[in-house]
Motif scaffolding. Structure first.
Motif, PDB file in Angstrom:
ATOM      1  N   ARG A 173       0.840  -1.198   0.000  1.00 27.80           N
ATOM      2  CA  ARG A 173       0.000   0.000   0.000  1.00 27.80           C
ATOM      3  C   ARG A 173       0.878   1.252   0.000  1.00 27.80           C
ATOM      4  NH1 ARG A 173      -3.771  -2.708   3.787  1.00 27.80           N
ATOM      5  NH2 ARG A 173      -2.624  -1.737   5.500  1.00 27.80           N
ATOM      6  N   GLY A 174       0.572   2.166  -0.906  1.00 28.41           N
ATOM      7  CA  GLY A 174       1.338   3.399  -1.019  1.00 28.41           C
ATOM      8  C   GLY A 174       2.384   3.363  -2.110  1.00 28.41           C
ATOM      9  N   THR A 175       2.883   2.181  -2.457  1.00 25.55           N
ATOM     10  CA  THR A 175       3.894   2.115  -3.502  1.00 25.55           C
ATOM     11  C   THR A 175       3.299   2.410  -4.884  1.00 25.55           C
ATOM     12  OG1 THR A 175       3.577  -0.279  -3.722  1.00 25.55           O
ATOM     13  CG2 THR A 175       5.280   0.472  -2.199  1.00 25.55           C
ATOM     14  N   GLY A 176       1.992   2.170  -5.041  1.00 24.34           N
ATOM     15  CA  GLY A 176       1.349   2.512  -6.315  1.00 24.34           C
ATOM     16  C   GLY A 176       1.410   4.006  -6.594  1.00 24.34           C
ATOM     17  N   LEU A 177       1.361   4.820  -5.521  1.00 23.62           N
ATOM     18  CA  LEU A 177       1.480   6.266  -5.692  1.00 23.62           C
ATOM     19  C   LEU A 177       2.849   6.628  -6.245  1.00 23.62           C
ATOM     20  CD1 LEU A 177       0.322   9.120  -5.242  1.00 23.62           C
ATOM     21  CD2 LEU A 177       1.253   9.024  -2.922  1.00 23.62           C
ATOM     22  N   LEU A 178       3.891   5.951  -5.768  1.00 21.58           N
ATOM     23  CA  LEU A 178       5.235   6.204  -6.289  1.00 21.58           C
ATOM     24  C   LEU A 178       5.320   5.856  -7.772  1.00 21.58           C
ATOM     25  CD1 LEU A 178       7.418   4.750  -3.375  1.00 21.58           C
ATOM     26  CD2 LEU A 178       6.752   7.123  -3.765  1.00 21.58           C
ATOM     27  N   ALA A 179       4.711   4.736  -8.159  1.00 18.54           N
ATOM     28  CA  ALA A 179       4.726   4.342  -9.567  1.00 18.54           C
ATOM     29  C   ALA A 179       3.993   5.369 -10.430  1.00 18.54           C
ATOM     30  CB  ALA A 179       4.101   2.964  -9.724  1.00 18.54           C
ATOM     31  N   SER A 180       2.868   5.864  -9.928  1.00 16.09           N
ATOM     32  CA  SER A 180       2.099   6.851 -10.699  1.00 16.09           C
ATOM     33  C   SER A 180       2.877   8.148 -10.861  1.00 16.09           C
ATOM     34  CB  SER A 180       0.765   7.119  -9.998  1.00 16.09           C
ATOM     35  OG  SER A 180      -0.019   5.943  -9.924  1.00 16.09           O
ATOM     36  N   ILE A 181       3.492   8.608  -9.766  1.00 15.93           N
ATOM     37  CA  ILE A 181       4.270   9.850  -9.844  1.00 15.93           C
ATOM     38  C   ILE A 181       5.444   9.677 -10.790  1.00 15.93           C
ATOM     39  CG2 ILE A 181       5.762  11.402  -8.525  1.00 15.93           C
ATOM     40  CD1 ILE A 181       3.886  11.001  -6.153  1.00 15.93           C
ATOM     41  N   GLY A 182       6.120   8.528 -10.702  1.00 16.84           N
ATOM     42  CA  GLY A 182       7.271   8.297 -11.557  1.00 16.84           C
ATOM     43  C   GLY A 182       6.931   8.266 -13.031  1.00 16.84           C
ATOM     44  N   SER A 183       5.742   7.795 -13.361  1.00 23.47           N
ATOM     45  CA  SER A 183       5.371   7.689 -14.779  1.00 23.47           C
ATOM     46  C   SER A 183       4.685   8.940 -15.308  1.00 23.47           C
ATOM     47  CB  SER A 183       4.454   6.480 -14.975  1.00 23.47           C
ATOM     48  OG  SER A 183       3.281   6.609 -14.183  1.00 23.47           O
ATOM     49  N   VAL A 184       3.987   9.670 -14.440  1.00 23.94           N
ATOM     50  CA  VAL A 184       3.180  10.813 -14.910  1.00 23.94           C
ATOM     51  C   VAL A 184       3.929  12.135 -14.792  1.00 23.94           C
ATOM     52  CG1 VAL A 184       1.077  12.137 -14.459  1.00 23.94           C
ATOM     53  CG2 VAL A 184       1.015   9.641 -14.423  1.00 23.94           C
ATOM     54  N   ALA A 185       4.755  12.298 -13.767  1.00 22.27           N
ATOM     55  CA  ALA A 185       5.382  13.598 -13.492  1.00 22.27           C
ATOM     56  C   ALA A 185       6.166  14.154 -14.686  1.00 22.27           C
ATOM     57  CB  ALA A 185       6.286  13.479 -12.263  1.00 22.27           C
ATOM     58  N   PRO A 186       6.960  13.357 -15.428  1.00 18.13           N
ATOM     59  CA  PRO A 186       7.671  13.957 -16.569  1.00 18.13           C
ATOM     60  C   PRO A 186       6.733  14.541 -17.618  1.00 18.13           C
ATOM     61  CG  PRO A 186       8.616  11.820 -16.003  1.00 18.13           C
ATOM     62  CD  PRO A 186       7.338  11.944 -15.226  1.00 18.13           C
ATOM     63  N   PHE A 187       5.598  13.891 -17.843  1.00 23.64           N
ATOM     64  CA  PHE A 187       4.661  14.387 -18.851  1.00 23.64           C
ATOM     65  C   PHE A 187       3.939  15.643 -18.355  1.00 23.64           C
ATOM     66  CE2 PHE A 187       5.129   9.851 -19.689  1.00 23.64           C
ATOM     67  CZ  PHE A 187       5.511   9.882 -21.024  1.00 23.64           C
ATOM     68  N   VAL A 188       3.669  15.701 -17.057  1.00 18.88           N
ATOM     69  CA  VAL A 188       3.067  16.917 -16.502  1.00 18.88           C
ATOM     70  C   VAL A 188       4.040  18.080 -16.643  1.00 18.88           C
ATOM     71  CG1 VAL A 188       2.177  17.998 -14.408  1.00 18.88           C
ATOM     72  CG2 VAL A 188       1.604  15.621 -14.911  1.00 18.88           C
ATOM     73  N   GLY A 189       5.319  17.822 -16.327  1.00 21.13           N
ATOM     74  CA  GLY A 189       6.326  18.868 -16.510  1.00 21.13           C
ATOM     75  C   GLY A 189       6.462  19.274 -17.961  1.00 21.13           C
ATOM     76  N   LEU A 190       6.379  18.304 -18.861  1.00 22.96           N
ATOM     77  CA  LEU A 190       6.460  18.615 -20.292  1.00 22.96           C
ATOM     78  C   LEU A 190       5.275  19.471 -20.737  1.00 22.96           C
ATOM     79  CD1 LEU A 190       7.930  18.185 -22.961  1.00 22.96           C
ATOM     80  CD2 LEU A 190       6.600  16.091 -23.279  1.00 22.96           C
TER      81      LEU A 190
END
Length: 220
Positions: free
Chosen positions: A111-128
């Motif tokens: 529990r909670g590690t899914g949030l890390l996976a989501s941030i790791g995959s989505v954050a670069p595209f949000v920054g882009l």
């Protein structure tokens, strides 16, 4: 640069900073959780390895939290209620229940590690997205000023590129931490598998005992 950026770019930066804070919060909480779970699992494994039967193991782990204690209590309870049952049937039922205990322990730690996976995959595209939006505004500013002077263009482009940088700062630790926790959880489940093996060894010993009824009374 943040203060003079477009409101959309500022929102993107703020969201990425929040994602970074969440990443490190989850990392800190999960680190302490895993340390406690591993300590309890090693302690429980030691008690199981040193016990002579399930009743002794259950008494040694009585009142202790953790999956190892649940394994011993579950196996002892199943043995106590399996009066006259065949050996294979008892072992099969105990195996099913112990398997579910290990699986549930793994789910709790995940529990909670899914949030890390989501941030790791989505954050670069949000920054882009923030970068694209900022550069678009810079080109609009160029058309309005009717000049290509670098002094006019550079600030907007720099603000836009900052969004990508913040996105990478949020994403890279999240990916590294997710992989580290995935390996740690796998290692913890392997430790619990050793406890399952010890529990099944004690169960087999109890089933081989000439006076199983007495052992069931001790387990109870």
């Amino acid at each position: 640069m943040v203060a003079h950026a477009d409101i959309i770019v500022q929102s993107v930066m703020g969201g990425l900073v929040l994602a970074s804070v969440l990443t490190w919060t989850v990392a800190l909480a999960k680190t302490f959780e895993l340390m406690g779970a591993n300590r309890r699992a090693r302690e429980g494994l030691g008690i199981l390895a040193g016990a002579l039967n399930l009743g002794e193991a259950a008494r040694g782990l009585a009142g202790k939290p953790g999956a190892a204690a649940a394994l011993a209590r579950t196996a002892a309870a199943e043995l106590a209620t399996s009066d006259g049952a065949q050996r294979e049937a008892v072992q099969e039922r105990v195996g099913w229940r112990l398997e579910r205990i290990v699986a549930n322990a793994g789910r709790r730690l995940s529990r909670g590690t899914g949030l890390l996976a989501s941030i790791g995959s989505v954050a670069p595209f949000v920054g882009l997205f923030g970068t694209v939006w900022g550069i678009m505004n810079s080109f609009i500013g160029i058309s309005r000023a009717q000049t290509t002077n670098l002094a006019i263009v550079a600030p907007g482009i720099a603000e836009a590129l900052l969004a990508t940088g913040i996105g990478l700062v949020a994403a890279i630790p999240a990916v590294i931490l997710y992989n580290a926790f995935a390996r740690a959880i796998t290692a913890h489940k392997a430790l619990l598998s050793d406890s399952v093996a010890e529990t099944m060894r004690l169960l087999s010993r109890d089933l081989d005992h000439p006076n199983r009824a007495q052992l069931r009374m001790v387990a109870e």
